[in-house]
Design a protein around this motif. Structure first.
Motif, mmCIF file in Angstrom:
data_model
loop_
_atom_site.group_PDB
_atom_site.id
_atom_site.type_symbol
_atom_site.label_atom_id
_atom_site.label_comp_id
_atom_site.label_asym_id
_atom_site.label_seq_id
_atom_site.Cartn_x
_atom_site.Cartn_y
_atom_site.Cartn_z
ATOM 1 N N LEU A 22 0.782 -1.235 0.000
ATOM 2 C CA LEU A 22 0.000 0.000 0.000
ATOM 3 C C LEU A 22 0.817 1.292 0.000
ATOM 4 O O LEU A 22 0.251 2.369 -0.162
ATOM 5 N N GLY A 23 2.128 1.187 0.192
ATOM 6 C CA GLY A 23 2.933 2.368 0.471
ATOM 7 C C GLY A 23 3.355 3.215 -0.707
ATOM 8 O O GLY A 23 3.911 4.286 -0.516
ATOM 9 N N LEU A 28 -3.215 4.464 -2.199
ATOM 10 C CA LEU A 28 -4.370 4.632 -1.326
ATOM 11 C C LEU A 28 -5.432 5.521 -1.961
ATOM 12 O O LEU A 28 -6.631 5.334 -1.712
ATOM 13 N N LEU A 29 -5.031 6.460 -2.815
ATOM 14 C CA LEU A 29 -6.021 7.279 -3.506
ATOM 15 C C LEU A 29 -6.759 6.474 -4.566
ATOM 16 O O LEU A 29 -7.965 6.662 -4.775
ATOM 17 N N VAL A 30 -6.072 5.561 -5.226
ATOM 18 C CA VAL A 30 -6.749 4.648 -6.159
ATOM 19 C C VAL A 30 -7.760 3.800 -5.384
ATOM 20 O O VAL A 30 -8.922 3.646 -5.806
ATOM 21 N N LEU A 31 -7.364 3.281 -4.233
ATOM 22 C CA LEU A 31 -8.279 2.485 -3.409
ATOM 23 C C LEU A 31 -9.429 3.330 -2.871
ATOM 24 O O LEU A 31 -10.569 2.859 -2.795
ATOM 25 N N ARG A 32 -9.146 4.572 -2.500
ATOM 26 C CA ARG A 32 -10.229 5.477 -2.071
ATOM 27 C C ARG A 32 -11.267 5.604 -3.171
ATOM 28 O O ARG A 32 -12.466 5.484 -2.945
ATOM 29 N N ASN A 33 -10.803 5.843 -4.400
ATOM 30 C CA ASN A 33 -11.728 6.026 -5.512
ATOM 31 C C ASN A 33 -12.466 4.736 -5.862
ATOM 32 O O ASN A 33 -13.659 4.778 -6.192
ATOM 33 N N ALA A 34 -11.802 3.610 -5.768
ATOM 34 C CA ALA A 34 -12.485 2.329 -5.998
ATOM 35 C C ALA A 34 -13.539 2.100 -4.916
ATOM 36 O O ALA A 34 -14.608 1.526 -5.182
ATOM 37 N N THR A 35 -13.276 2.575 -3.711
ATOM 38 C CA THR A 35 -14.219 2.422 -2.601
ATOM 39 C C THR A 35 -15.525 3.152 -2.871
ATOM 40 O O THR A 35 -16.583 2.706 -2.443
ATOM 41 N N ILE A 36 -15.475 4.254 -3.606
ATOM 42 C CA ILE A 36 -16.711 4.968 -3.921
ATOM 43 C C ILE A 36 -17.222 4.634 -5.322
ATOM 44 O O ILE A 36 -18.043 5.358 -5.878
ATOM 45 N N GLY A 37 -16.743 3.524 -5.877
ATOM 46 C CA GLY A 37 -17.322 3.002 -7.106
ATOM 47 C C GLY A 37 -16.616 3.330 -8.397
ATOM 48 O O GLY A 37 -17.065 2.914 -9.461
ATOM 49 N N MET A 38 -15.516 4.043 -8.347
ATOM 50 C CA MET A 38 -14.777 4.310 -9.564
ATOM 51 C C MET A 38 -14.162 2.996 -10.027
ATOM 52 O O MET A 38 -13.630 2.243 -9.216
ATOM 53 N N GLY A 91 -9.685 -5.718 -0.818
ATOM 54 C CA GLY A 91 -9.698 -4.293 -1.107
ATOM 55 C C GLY A 91 -10.724 -3.549 -0.271
ATOM 56 O O GLY A 91 -10.462 -2.450 0.236
ATOM 57 N N ALA A 92 -11.900 -4.153 -0.105
ATOM 58 C CA ALA A 92 -12.948 -3.531 0.715
ATOM 59 C C ALA A 92 -12.514 -3.455 2.177
ATOM 60 O O ALA A 92 -12.918 -2.540 2.899
ATOM 61 N N ALA A 93 -11.665 -4.391 2.601
ATOM 62 C CA ALA A 93 -11.200 -4.417 3.997
ATOM 63 C C ALA A 93 -10.243 -3.271 4.313
ATOM 64 O O ALA A 93 -9.885 -3.082 5.474
ATOM 65 N N ILE A 94 -9.874 -2.472 3.318
ATOM 66 C CA ILE A 94 -9.011 -1.313 3.552
ATOM 67 C C ILE A 94 -9.802 -0.158 4.161
ATOM 68 O O ILE A 94 -9.217 0.836 4.615
ATOM 69 N N LEU A 95 -11.122 -0.264 4.225
ATOM 70 C CA LEU A 95 -11.964 0.830 4.707
ATOM 71 C C LEU A 95 -11.547 1.373 6.073
ATOM 72 O O LEU A 95 -11.477 2.599 6.224
ATOM 73 N N PRO A 96 -11.229 0.550 7.067
ATOM 74 C CA PRO A 96 -10.788 1.131 8.349
ATOM 75 C C PRO A 96 -9.513 1.971 8.228
ATOM 76 O O PRO A 96 -9.353 2.959 8.941
#
Length: 165
Positions: A22-23, A28-38, A91-96
């Motif tokens: 993740l470093g 983390l910004l790619v994962l943030r955007n995937a988290t909101i459906g991108m 990937g979804a488990a990155i939410l915390p």
């Protein structure tokens, strides 16, 4: 004999292993955007302003480590096959982690220009969620399925979180 290098994906330290995955800048910004459906390359690129080669590398690495999965689709012209990137359970488990970064960033940093802050809200009632994930209005712990994000500098609409595939 020297031990594993810091950040080794197979080393004994779980923090080092997580940093190895993740470093990298943008991950983390790619994962943030995937988290909101991108899910599409062009969406990530337009939102982040990231170079094609860097984005390709981050998406490849996230797929390789099982945080995203690729699904082919035909572009709008019906010609070229491209890939969508969807969150896996890992990937979804990155939410915390994203919640912790949100809390830290809201407390210890500020935007260059005054703007309404991002909010994590309960989809049922629209109330901002407290740190730790509880809804003060409903008195329930808000699950991933009940959570949405409001990013007012982008849109006043609450964006539900994407499900894992």
């Amino acid at each position: 004999m020297a031990g594993p290098r810091r950040g080794d994906a197979r080393g004994p330290c779980p923090i080092g292993r997580a940093i190895d995955v993740l470093g990298d800048r943008w991950t983390l910004l790619v994962l943030r955007n995937a988290t909101i459906g991108m899910s599409r390359f062009d969406e990530f690129k337009a939102d982040l302003g990231i170079a094609d080669n860097i984005l390709s590398d981050r998406l490849r690495k996230l797929v390789e480590h099982g945080l995203l999965t690729k699904r082919p689709y035909r572009d709008e012209s019906g010609g070229r096959t491209r890939n969508e990137y969807r969150l896996t359970e890992a990937g979804a488990a990155i939410l915390p982690v994203l919640h912790a970064m949100y809390d830290w960033g809201a407390t210890h940093t500020g935007p260059a220009e005054s703007t309404a802050p991002m909010q994590v809200v309960h989809r049922t009632c629209g109330e901002p969620v407290e740190p730790g994930g509880d809804c003060p209005r409903c008195g329930v712990h808000v699950t991933r399925e009940e959570e949405a994000w409001v990013r007012p500098w982008r849109s006043p609409e609450a964006i539900p979180l994407a499900p894992a595939v």
